[in-house]
Write an enzyme that holds these catalytic residues in place. Sequence first.
Site, PDB file in Angstrom:
ATOM      1  N   LYS A 111     -46.903  77.246  -6.759  1.00 58.62           N
ATOM      2  CA  LYS A 111     -47.239  76.775  -5.369  1.00 58.62           C
ATOM      3  C   LYS A 111     -46.118  77.749  -4.463  1.00 58.62           C
ATOM      4  O   LYS A 111     -46.472  77.981  -3.322  1.00 58.62           O
ATOM      5  CB  LYS A 111     -46.833  75.366  -5.202  1.00 58.62           C
ATOM      6  N   ARG A 139     -45.360  63.910  -3.389  1.00 61.12           N
ATOM      7  CA  ARG A 139     -45.405  63.757  -4.994  1.00 61.12           C
ATOM      8  C   ARG A 139     -45.786  62.438  -5.601  1.00 61.12           C
ATOM      9  O   ARG A 139     -45.688  62.223  -6.588  1.00 61.12           O
ATOM     10  CB  ARG A 139     -44.088  64.313  -5.467  1.00 61.12           C
ATOM     11  N   ARG A 147     -38.867  81.738 -15.743  1.00 60.86           N
ATOM     12  CA  ARG A 147     -38.352  81.685 -14.370  1.00 60.86           C
ATOM     13  C   ARG A 147     -36.978  81.973 -14.246  1.00 60.86           C
ATOM     14  O   ARG A 147     -36.103  81.047 -14.783  1.00 60.86           O
ATOM     15  CB  ARG A 147     -38.959  80.597 -13.550  1.00 60.86           C
ATOM     16  N   ARG A 201     -32.649  78.083 -13.246  1.00 63.39           N
ATOM     17  CA  ARG A 201     -32.321  76.862 -12.261  1.00 63.39           C
ATOM     18  C   ARG A 201     -32.224  75.773 -13.322  1.00 63.39           C
ATOM     19  O   ARG A 201     -32.939  75.735 -14.476  1.00 63.39           O
ATOM     20  CB  ARG A 201     -33.789  76.277 -11.887  1.00 63.39           C
ATOM     21  N   ARG A 204     -40.253  66.966 -16.180  1.00 63.79           N
ATOM     22  CA  ARG A 204     -40.902  67.504 -14.932  1.00 63.79           C
ATOM     23  C   ARG A 204     -42.523  67.378 -14.974  1.00 63.79           C
ATOM     24  O   ARG A 204     -43.168  66.814 -14.046  1.00 63.79           O
ATOM     25  CB  ARG A 204     -40.640  68.596 -14.194  1.00 63.79           C
TER      26      ARG A 204
HETATM   27  P1  AMP Z   1     -39.653  71.862  -6.493  1.00 68.97           P
HETATM   28  O1  AMP Z   1     -38.864  72.885  -6.268  1.00 68.97           O
HETATM   29  O2  AMP Z   1     -40.573  71.479  -5.473  1.00 68.97           O
HETATM   30  O3  AMP Z   1     -40.085  71.879  -7.894  1.00 68.97           O
HETATM   31  O4  AMP Z   1     -38.778  70.520  -6.527  1.00 68.97           O
HETATM   32  C1  AMP Z   1     -37.495  70.548  -7.134  1.00 68.97           C
HETATM   33  C2  AMP Z   1     -36.839  69.147  -7.379  1.00 68.97           C
HETATM   34  O5  AMP Z   1     -36.740  68.594  -6.061  1.00 68.97           O
HETATM   35  C3  AMP Z   1     -37.904  68.171  -7.937  1.00 68.97           C
HETATM   36  O6  AMP Z   1     -37.715  68.098  -9.402  1.00 68.97           O
HETATM   37  C4  AMP Z   1     -37.270  66.601  -7.588  1.00 68.97           C
HETATM   38  O7  AMP Z   1     -36.175  66.312  -8.339  1.00 68.97           O
HETATM   39  C5  AMP Z   1     -36.714  67.193  -5.981  1.00 68.97           C
HETATM   40  N1  AMP Z   1     -38.191  67.239  -5.036  1.00 68.97           N
HETATM   41  C6  AMP Z   1     -38.868  68.053  -4.307  1.00 68.97           C
HETATM   42  N2  AMP Z   1     -39.874  67.264  -3.635  1.00 68.97           N
HETATM   43  C7  AMP Z   1     -39.571  66.087  -3.903  1.00 68.97           C
HETATM   44  C8  AMP Z   1     -40.323  65.193  -3.444  1.00 68.97           C
HETATM   45  N3  AMP Z   1     -41.492  65.111  -2.630  1.00 68.97           N
HETATM   46  N4  AMP Z   1     -40.024  63.955  -3.879  1.00 68.97           N
HETATM   47  C9  AMP Z   1     -39.242  63.582  -4.836  1.00 68.97           C
HETATM   48  N5  AMP Z   1     -38.341  64.454  -5.321  1.00 68.97           N
HETATM   49  C10 AMP Z   1     -38.701  65.964  -4.805  1.00 68.97           C
END
Ligand code: AMP
Length: 214
Positions: free
Chosen positions: A13, A88, A127, A160, A171
């Site tokens: 994404k 989400r 990654r 990360r 996740r």
């Molecule tokens: P991402 O980079 O989008 O995978 O986000 C990394 C982490 O940020 C996720 O695993 C969550 O812990 C937190 N996070 C990001 N977006 C959201 C969201 N919309 N709702 C809740 N937690 C979020």
Amino acid sequence: MQIIIFGAPGVGKGTQAKILSAKLNIPHISTGDILREAIKNETELGKKAKEIVNSGKLVPDDIMEGLVKDTLSKKSSSNGFILDGFPRTLPQAKNLEKIFRELGFNKTILIKIYADDKVIINRLSQRRMCTKCGAIVNLINLKDTNKCPKCGAVNSFKKRKDDEESVILNRLNIYHKTTEPVFNFYNDKALIISVDGTKTIEEITDDILQKLNI
Ligand code: AMP
């Protein structure tokens, strides 16, 4: 044009959102990036989110909704944006509808990128993040695995925290249980474009642009 980019963690994404943001000249809003930046800068938000993000769990809806409303209300979002990582959960999706209505946004496009968990687990294990500039890269796509393609830093990559094996599984579980159902919510609310996330980065971009009719 309000684009929501949707799919499992690691499906690509962020990569596609960055490319589309440059091509369509609209901002890429990644809630994960906003949270990681807040954690790095040890802001109030960062302190609240740190443990949750590092363990791969979801930050509470009320925190996320406030953050997204503030960002989408900015002038820079008024001509469109690509929203990556939000919504989400179902309550987040309902809240986003309300924000869109309030801000007069009515051209929602949802791009879903799909791939099997096996492909995703394999990708996420490769990654890395550049500790100098924050770029997210995949070792599979790099010729020189020591050098950051964005800032040129050498030996600056680390995983990360939420890309550790056990956290990845967590996740993905959360994605299937809590996030995937959000897709149905958009059935009658957005133009839906589905693309195969197992193709190359360029093929996926072409596929999206073709389906967007751009
Ligand atoms: P991402 O980079 O989008 O995978 O986000 C990394 C982490 O940020 C996720 O695993 C969550 O812990 C937190 N996070 C990001 N977006 C959201 C969201 N919309 N709702 C809740 N937690 C979020």
